[in-house]
Design a protein around this motif. Structure first.
Motif, PDB file in Angstrom:
ATOM      1  N   ASN A 103     -62.024  -7.490  14.313  1.00  0.00           N
ATOM      2  CA  ASN A 103     -61.367  -7.760  15.582  1.00  0.00           C
ATOM      3  C   ASN A 103     -60.015  -7.073  15.703  1.00  0.00           C
ATOM      4  N   MET A 104     -59.294  -6.952  14.576  1.00  0.00           N
ATOM      5  CA  MET A 104     -57.906  -6.507  14.619  1.00  0.00           C
ATOM      6  C   MET A 104     -57.706  -5.037  14.273  1.00  0.00           C
ATOM      7  N   LYS A 105     -58.781  -4.334  13.980  1.00  0.00           N
ATOM      8  CA  LYS A 105     -58.638  -2.956  13.513  1.00  0.00           C
ATOM      9  C   LYS A 105     -57.921  -2.067  14.521  1.00  0.00           C
ATOM     10  N   SER A 106     -58.053  -2.374  15.807  1.00  0.00           N
ATOM     11  CA  SER A 106     -57.400  -1.536  16.825  1.00  0.00           C
ATOM     12  C   SER A 106     -55.878  -1.636  16.785  1.00  0.00           C
ATOM     13  N   THR A 107     -55.334  -2.645  16.061  1.00  0.00           N
ATOM     14  CA  THR A 107     -53.877  -2.797  15.988  1.00  0.00           C
ATOM     15  C   THR A 107     -53.259  -1.989  14.849  1.00  0.00           C
ATOM     16  N   VAL A 108     -54.077  -1.310  14.079  1.00  0.00           N
ATOM     17  CA  VAL A 108     -53.552  -0.487  12.985  1.00  0.00           C
ATOM     18  C   VAL A 108     -52.809   0.712  13.573  1.00  0.00           C
ATOM     19  N   VAL A 109     -51.533   0.848  13.236  1.00  0.00           N
ATOM     20  CA  VAL A 109     -50.737   2.012  13.636  1.00  0.00           C
ATOM     21  C   VAL A 109     -50.770   2.999  12.474  1.00  0.00           C
ATOM     22  N   PRO A 110     -51.271   4.207  12.682  1.00  0.00           N
ATOM     23  CA  PRO A 110     -51.462   5.142  11.571  1.00  0.00           C
ATOM     24  C   PRO A 110     -50.215   5.355  10.718  1.00  0.00           C
ATOM     25  N   ASN A 111     -50.343   5.012   9.445  1.00  0.00           N
ATOM     26  CA  ASN A 111     -49.298   5.311   8.446  1.00  0.00           C
ATOM     27  C   ASN A 111     -47.959   4.618   8.718  1.00  0.00           C
ATOM     28  N   ARG A 112     -47.964   3.584   9.536  1.00  0.00           N
ATOM     29  CA  ARG A 112     -46.695   2.977   9.968  1.00  0.00           C
ATOM     30  C   ARG A 112     -45.813   2.539   8.809  1.00  0.00           C
ATOM     31  N   ASN A 113     -46.363   1.755   7.892  1.00  0.00           N
ATOM     32  CA  ASN A 113     -45.500   1.207   6.852  1.00  0.00           C
ATOM     33  C   ASN A 113     -45.008   2.258   5.867  1.00  0.00           C
ATOM     34  N   MET A 114     -45.809   3.321   5.656  1.00  0.00           N
ATOM     35  CA  MET A 114     -45.310   4.396   4.807  1.00  0.00           C
ATOM     36  C   MET A 114     -44.095   5.060   5.447  1.00  0.00           C
ATOM     37  N   ILE A 115     -44.166   5.248   6.765  1.00  0.00           N
ATOM     38  CA  ILE A 115     -43.045   5.852   7.485  1.00  0.00           C
ATOM     39  C   ILE A 115     -41.818   4.946   7.440  1.00  0.00           C
ATOM     40  N   LEU A 116     -42.016   3.669   7.780  1.00  0.00           N
ATOM     41  CA  LEU A 116     -40.880   2.744   7.851  1.00  0.00           C
ATOM     42  C   LEU A 116     -40.267   2.494   6.477  1.00  0.00           C
ATOM     43  N   LEU A 117     -41.110   2.360   5.467  1.00  0.00           N
ATOM     44  CA  LEU A 117     -40.596   2.152   4.115  1.00  0.00           C
ATOM     45  C   LEU A 117     -39.844   3.374   3.618  1.00  0.00           C
ATOM     46  N   SER A 118     -40.331   4.569   3.950  1.00  0.00           N
ATOM     47  CA  SER A 118     -39.623   5.784   3.548  1.00  0.00           C
ATOM     48  C   SER A 118     -38.222   5.821   4.142  1.00  0.00           C
ATOM     49  N   LEU A 119     -38.114   5.457   5.419  1.00  0.00           N
ATOM     50  CA  LEU A 119     -36.802   5.423   6.065  1.00  0.00           C
ATOM     51  C   LEU A 119     -35.910   4.347   5.441  1.00  0.00           C
ATOM     52  N   ALA A 120     -36.493   3.190   5.170  1.00  0.00           N
ATOM     53  CA  ALA A 120     -35.718   2.095   4.581  1.00  0.00           C
ATOM     54  C   ALA A 120     -35.247   2.449   3.168  1.00  0.00           C
ATOM     55  N   ILE A 121     -36.092   3.136   2.409  1.00  0.00           N
ATOM     56  CA  ILE A 121     -35.693   3.562   1.063  1.00  0.00           C
ATOM     57  C   ILE A 121     -34.532   4.551   1.144  1.00  0.00           C
ATOM     58  N   GLY A 122     -34.624   5.499   2.097  1.00  0.00           N
ATOM     59  CA  GLY A 122     -33.515   6.434   2.279  1.00  0.00           C
ATOM     60  C   GLY A 122     -32.228   5.716   2.644  1.00  0.00           C
ATOM     61  N   TYR A 123     -32.331   4.713   3.499  1.00  0.00           N
ATOM     62  CA  TYR A 123     -31.166   3.905   3.879  1.00  0.00           C
ATOM     63  C   TYR A 123     -30.603   3.186   2.656  1.00  0.00           C
ATOM     64  N   ALA A 124     -31.487   2.631   1.833  1.00  0.00           N
ATOM     65  CA  ALA A 124     -31.043   1.924   0.631  1.00  0.00           C
ATOM     66  C   ALA A 124     -30.265   2.849  -0.302  1.00  0.00           C
ATOM     67  N   VAL A 125     -30.791   4.041  -0.517  1.00  0.00           N
ATOM     68  CA  VAL A 125     -30.095   5.003  -1.372  1.00  0.00           C
ATOM     69  C   VAL A 125     -28.705   5.302  -0.818  1.00  0.00           C
ATOM     70  N   SER A 126     -28.622   5.447   0.492  1.00  0.00           N
ATOM     71  CA  SER A 126     -27.352   5.837   1.121  1.00  0.00           C
ATOM     72  C   SER A 126     -26.277   4.761   1.020  1.00  0.00           C
ATOM     73  N   ILE A 127     -26.679   3.492   0.903  1.00  0.00           N
ATOM     74  CA  ILE A 127     -25.681   2.411   0.827  1.00  0.00           C
ATOM     75  C   ILE A 127     -25.557   1.834  -0.581  1.00  0.00           C
ATOM     76  N   GLY A 128     -26.253   2.452  -1.539  1.00  0.00           N
ATOM     77  CA  GLY A 128     -26.155   1.981  -2.917  1.00  0.00           C
ATOM     78  C   GLY A 128     -26.960   0.730  -3.205  1.00  0.00           C
ATOM     79  N   SER A 129     -28.078   0.568  -2.499  1.00  0.00           N
ATOM     80  CA  SER A 129     -28.969  -0.569  -2.738  1.00  0.00           C
ATOM     81  C   SER A 129     -30.160  -0.135  -3.582  1.00  0.00           C
ATOM     82  N   THR A 130     -30.652  -1.047  -4.398  1.00  0.00           N
ATOM     83  CA  THR A 130     -31.824  -0.742  -5.223  1.00  0.00           C
ATOM     84  C   THR A 130     -33.061  -1.500  -4.773  1.00  0.00           C
ATOM     85  N   ASP A 131     -32.951  -2.291  -3.690  1.00  0.00           N
ATOM     86  CA  ASP A 131     -34.053  -3.166  -3.283  1.00  0.00           C
ATOM     87  C   ASP A 131     -34.323  -3.071  -1.785  1.00  0.00           C
TER      88      ASP A 131
END
Length: 233
Positions: A103-131
């Motif tokens: 029922n929910m397969k149509s709500t899958v946004v292609p590669n969304r979490n890989m994109i968002l996590l990549s951006l969040a990881i870059g943000y973490a590096v920039s502010i000195g966060s490890t998590d």
């Protein structure tokens, strides 16, 4: 005046954590869990061209009320690359009914979490966060490939390779249910009226889309009434 922190003062500094915060029930709980664990939380929300911005408005208000750092990042330009999902394409109907794969397969946004996590990881590096925290849970596994444990494990490996600084992805509820998330939040005294889960951006939640159904089921199992107003139940 010398503002350089002494060694003893540095020991007292809180560790920083980036929390991917959508404004929904799951990430709201994760946000507060990170705060409870003593992190200096830096919340980040993404406008990737989803069908409505109500969840983002809720996220902005919640972070303002908490007095924590919050960045609302506009990445709507990528929407043209992420079509084919009912969450990003206006010509595809939002599914109603059970929160299940067929029922929910149509709500899958292609590669969304890989994109968002990549951006969040870059943000973490920039502010000195490890998590970096995000709110995947076991109910997502069958529907969303980028919410599965093997995805999180692989992203952690890639994160370690891609940066000089080691940043880990933390998914506190990765192996737990929606009900477990609710119970954890209730134990922290959270007010879930401050969240938005519905896939529609109306004044009231629809109560019929898969996301609403899953949320309502969790409250029912806990013997509680969801504080968010619904169109009809």
């Amino acid at each position: 005046m010398n503002s350089t922190a002494t060694p003893s003062e540095k020991l007292k500094e809180k560790p920083k954590a980036v929390v991917i915060y959508s404004g929904g029930m799951d990430s709201y709980t994760v946000l507060h869990l990170a705060l409870k664990q003593g992190y200096e939380v830096h919340a980040v929300s993404f406008n990737y061209g989803q069908r409505h911005s109500k969840e983002l408005d809720v996220a902005v208000k919640a972070c303002a009320d908490l007095g924590i750092s919050h960045k609302l990042v506009d990445i709507t330009a990528i929407n043209q690359l992420l079509q084919g999902s009912s969450l990003t394409s206006a010509d595809i109907d939002i599914p109603t009914g059970e929160y299940e794969e067929d029922n929910m397969k149509s709500t899958v946004v292609p590669n969304r979490n890989m994109i968002l996590l990549s951006l969040a990881i870059g943000y973490a590096v920039s502010i000195g966060s490890t998590d970096v925290f995000y709110g995947a849970h076991s109910g997502d596994h069958d529907i969303y490939p980028d919410c599965r444990p093997e995805f999180v494990d692989a992203m952690n490996v890639v994160s370690a390779i891609a940066n000089y600084d080691d940043v880990q992805i933390i998914s506190p509820f990765l192996h737990q249910s929606k009900l477990a998330i609710l119970e954890a939040g209730l134990s922290m005294g959270l007010d879930y009226a401050q969240t938005w889960t519905c896939y529609l951006g109306q004044e009231k939640a629809c109560g019929k889309c898969g996301s609403c159904v899953e949320r309502l089921e969790a409250f029912a199992k806990a013997g509680l009434t969801d504080p968010v107003p619904y169109v009809s139940l």
